[in-house]
Design a protein around this motif. Structure first.
Motif: not given
Length: 92
Positions: A52-60, A67-68
């Protein structure tokens, strides 16, 4: 002493710049990709959190919010390292 203070301010400003944040984002995403084998050994809750963090990082990153992206990649890498910073491996 004044030169040292000025130097410290310049260094701090450089580290806080968006370019530095972008580098952290990119570098950490690469670290996550490089450690994909470690992801397969994680227990279920941690594994989903890392993904989930990896996916959110890629989207950001795609949205330009480095920064996100950096924050999410840091959290994902911490989860991969486990409680002792050893990838979650237990030692006796």
């Amino acid at each position: 002493m004044n030169r040292f203070s000025l130097f410290s301010i310049v260094i701090a400003a450089a580290l806080a710049s968006p370019a530095f944040a972008e580098d952290i984002c990119t570098v950490n995403l690469q670290k996550l990709a490089d450690n994909s084998a470690a992801l397969t050994t994680l227990a279920s809750p941690a594994k989903e959190q890392v993904e989930e963090h990896k996916k959110a990082a890629e989207e950001a990153q795609r949205a330009g919010d480095v920064e996100t992206c950096g924050a999410h990649t840091e959290k994902a890498l911490q989860l991969l390292q486990g409680p002792g910073g050893d990838g979650g491996a237990e030692t006796n």
